[in-house]
Design an enzyme around this catalytic site. Structure first.
Site, PDB file in Angstrom:
ATOM      1  N   LYS A  22       0.829  -1.207   0.000  1.00 24.13           N
ATOM      2  CA  LYS A  22       0.000   0.000   0.000  1.00 24.13           C
ATOM      3  C   LYS A  22       0.865   1.259   0.000  1.00 24.13           C
ATOM      4  O   LYS A  22       0.615   2.201  -0.756  1.00 24.13           O
ATOM      5  CB  LYS A  22      -0.905   0.010   1.237  1.00 24.13           C
ATOM      6  CG  LYS A  22      -1.707   1.297   1.414  1.00 24.13           C
ATOM      7  CD  LYS A  22      -2.513   1.284   2.677  1.00 24.13           C
ATOM      8  CE  LYS A  22      -1.727   1.702   3.895  1.00 24.13           C
ATOM      9  NZ  LYS A  22      -1.690   3.177   4.094  1.00 24.13           N
ATOM     10  N   ASN A  23       1.898   1.270   0.824  1.00 17.14           N
ATOM     11  CA  ASN A  23       2.717   2.460   0.963  1.00 17.14           C
ATOM     12  C   ASN A  23       3.622   2.709  -0.240  1.00 17.14           C
ATOM     13  O   ASN A  23       4.237   3.770  -0.342  1.00 17.14           O
ATOM     14  CB  ASN A  23       3.551   2.390   2.242  1.00 17.14           C
ATOM     15  CG  ASN A  23       2.701   2.539   3.493  1.00 17.14           C
ATOM     16  OD1 ASN A  23       1.589   3.055   3.435  1.00 17.14           O
ATOM     17  ND2 ASN A  23       3.211   2.068   4.619  1.00 17.14           N
ATOM     18  N   CYS A 118      -5.253   8.510   9.781  1.00 15.83           N
ATOM     19  CA  CYS A 118      -5.323   7.956  11.132  1.00 15.83           C
ATOM     20  C   CYS A 118      -4.927   8.981  12.185  1.00 15.83           C
ATOM     21  O   CYS A 118      -4.072   9.833  11.951  1.00 15.83           O
ATOM     22  CB  CYS A 118      -4.386   6.752  11.245  1.00 15.83           C
ATOM     23  SG  CYS A 118      -4.938   5.312  10.335  1.00 15.83           S
ATOM     24  N   ARG A 123       1.745  14.774  12.386  1.00 16.58           N
ATOM     25  CA  ARG A 123       2.378  14.484  11.100  1.00 16.58           C
ATOM     26  C   ARG A 123       2.297  15.671  10.137  1.00 16.58           C
ATOM     27  O   ARG A 123       1.647  15.623   9.101  1.00 16.58           O
ATOM     28  CB  ARG A 123       1.748  13.239  10.464  1.00 16.58           C
ATOM     29  CG  ARG A 123       1.873  12.020  11.354  1.00 16.58           C
ATOM     30  CD  ARG A 123       1.746  10.732  10.590  1.00 16.58           C
ATOM     31  NE  ARG A 123       0.373  10.404  10.301  1.00 16.58           N
ATOM     32  CZ  ARG A 123      -0.008   9.266   9.704  1.00 16.58           C
ATOM     33  NH1 ARG A 123       0.890   8.392   9.332  1.00 16.58           N
ATOM     34  NH2 ARG A 123      -1.268   9.017   9.475  1.00 16.58           N
ATOM     35  N   ASP A 307       5.322   1.342  11.777  1.00 18.95           N
ATOM     36  CA  ASP A 307       4.133   0.605  11.354  1.00 18.95           C
ATOM     37  C   ASP A 307       4.111  -0.836  11.862  1.00 18.95           C
ATOM     38  O   ASP A 307       3.117  -1.549  11.659  1.00 18.95           O
ATOM     39  CB  ASP A 307       4.019   0.598   9.822  1.00 18.95           C
ATOM     40  CG  ASP A 307       3.447   1.900   9.284  1.00 18.95           C
ATOM     41  OD1 ASP A 307       2.949   2.710  10.085  1.00 18.95           O
ATOM     42  OD2 ASP A 307       3.504   2.096   8.058  1.00 18.95           O
ATOM     43  N   ARG A 399      -8.275  -0.344   5.283  1.00 18.70           N
ATOM     44  CA  ARG A 399      -7.430   0.632   4.586  1.00 18.70           C
ATOM     45  C   ARG A 399      -6.092   0.027   4.188  1.00 18.70           C
ATOM     46  O   ARG A 399      -5.476   0.472   3.212  1.00 18.70           O
ATOM     47  CB  ARG A 399      -7.185   1.852   5.472  1.00 18.70           C
ATOM     48  CG  ARG A 399      -8.415   2.733   5.697  1.00 18.70           C
ATOM     49  CD  ARG A 399      -8.049   3.970   6.503  1.00 18.70           C
ATOM     50  NE  ARG A 399      -6.883   4.621   5.927  1.00 18.70           N
ATOM     51  CZ  ARG A 399      -5.830   5.048   6.633  1.00 18.70           C
ATOM     52  NH1 ARG A 399      -5.799   4.879   7.940  1.00 18.70           N
ATOM     53  NH2 ARG A 399      -4.814   5.635   6.035  1.00 18.70           N
TER      54      ARG A 399
END
Length: 420
Positions: A22-23, A118, A123, A307, A399
């Site tokens: 995903k990233n 999230c 951030r 993560d 997600r």
């Protein structure tokens, strides 16, 4: 809202196929804004965040097509007709800010809502904006939107990042690929997803030196062209299922998993008593004897990834002895701790560190997810617990994890999704 029910205590044995990252997929999709020609991405994960990015690209006028029946190939391309990324889309996913650099580089302007996502910390996007300013963009913040203007195009610059931000590195890397002259990104992030983006940009005609290091040198070109690029396997999904195998005492083969992408995760698992072996088509994970407490600190790659912090904390909650887990990346990423303690874990938070004292077994309980990685940590806790665990608000899970209940059930877990 959907929930996930788990009856724990069963070892996992079998094979899990690791999907595309995903990233990596999200910035690669944003890279489709850099050319009118088609960028074809393969090994695309079927996730909510990928869908959100496709909706955002469509907002800009770019077509996102699925030329194959399985949906794991995306063809991205077309004229940009709108340079605004609206709040109602961007608020769902902070990676939406990755359209900022490509839009300014291609169109000379962009209006992008400040991002959401999230609730694991502020951030800020200040590194993205300062870098674009150094490249000649005029930046204005107004009513929750970033207005960036560079009507004569971006100029190459030397940008020294105070912190190796993944998102800022990706945004500035894409912007620099179309800038006039040479751009140097010093103290750049080195995550495998950055390397994957670099490889894709090079396939599109970009000129980038230092790939895989913390110093990227980009010679801007006038235009990029189309390409076909496979997305790398998801290292966080790999690490998550490695923890699942270890916490249940089973042995699982993670097809497509790559040790060379996991950095400190493998070393930490080894120290905790977990064997991780690279095979030709993936990695095999099994617990050797008992689990041992291991201290860990989250750091930029190749350090231990933030993560994976929540998943590793669950593993330590049933290990022998104590472990200290220190979070250095985000200031609000221990929200899973109260839920784990409800399941019988012994975790005390002191500022940026959590002391985890292992217990013989967790107990099933109703729990609530607060963010993406916290949600999967509660699933892992449910796999190890006695009795029934029901995880609510699993839209966070969707997600970033594709068919998690199906993958775990195929390896022997008693797990099912309960429609909301």
């Amino acid at each position: 809202m959907d929930r996930i029910r788990i009856r724990g205590g069963l070892p996992l044995n079998g094979e899990i196929t690791i999907g595309g990252a995903k990233n990596a997929g999200l910035p690669l999709m944003a890279a489709g804004l850099l050319t009118d020609e088609r960028l074809v991405l393969t090994n695309v994960p079927l996730l909510a965040d990928i869908h959100t990015m496709a909706v955002l690209l469509a907002q800009h006028g770019v077509a996102v097509d699925k030329p194959t029946n399985d949906g794991r190939t995306l063809s991205i391309g077309g004229k940009i007709t709108n340079t605004e990324a609206p709040y109602d889309i961007v608020r769902k996913m902070r990676a939406s800010v990755l359209v900022l650099g490509p839009l300014v580089a291609r169109m000379g302007e962009a209006k992008v809502s400040l991002p959401g996502g999230c609730a694991i910390g502020t951030r800020p996007v200040d590194l993205h904006l300062k870098g674009l300013e150094q490249m000649g963009a005029a930046i204005r913040l107004d009513a929750g939107y970033v207005h960036a203007m560079a009507p004569k195009g971006l100029k190459g610059a030397t940008i020294v990042m105070p912190f190796p931000s993944v998102g800022a590195t990706e945004n500035l890397l894409m912007a620099a690929s179309l800038a006039d002259g040479q751009t140097v990104l010093a103290n750049a992030a080195r995550e495998p997803e950055i390397t994957d983006l670099c490889d894709c940009l090079v396939a599109m005609g970009a000129r980038i030196d230092g790939i895989g290091t913390d110093r990227l040198t980009i010679e801007g070109v006038r235009a990029l062209h189309g390409a076909t690029h496979p997305i790398i396997p998801d290292r966080i999904e790999t690490g998550t299922y490695a923890c699942a195998a270890a916490i249940t005492g089973g042995a699982v083969h993670l097809r497509h998993g790559r040790i060379d992408h996991l950095g400190a995760v493998v070393r930490t698992l080894n120290d905790a008593g977990v064997e991780v072996t690279q095979q030709e088509d993936g990695i095999t994970v099994k617990r050797l004897n008992g689990l041992h407490g291991v201290d860990v600190m989250t750091e930029p790659y190749p350090g231990f990834p933030t993560d994976m912090q929540a998943q590793f904390m669950v593993l330590m909650s049933v290990a022998q002895g104590a472990a200290m887990v220190t979070e250095t990346i985000f200031e609000n990423r221990f929200m899973h701790v109260p839920e784990l303690n409800r399941m019988g874990a012994r975790i005390n938070v002191h500022g940026a560190s959590a002391i985890v004292r292992g217990v013989p077994c967790l107990s099933g309980a109703p729990v609530m997810a607060t963010d993406l990685r916290a949600s999967v940590s509660l699933v892992l806790a449910g796999l190890a617990a006695k009795g029934e665990t029901v995880v609510s608000r699993v839209y966070h899970l969707d997600r970033g994890y594709e068919a998690v209940e199906q993958k775990l059930a195929a390896c022997g877990a008693d797990i099912e999704r309960l429609p909301g």
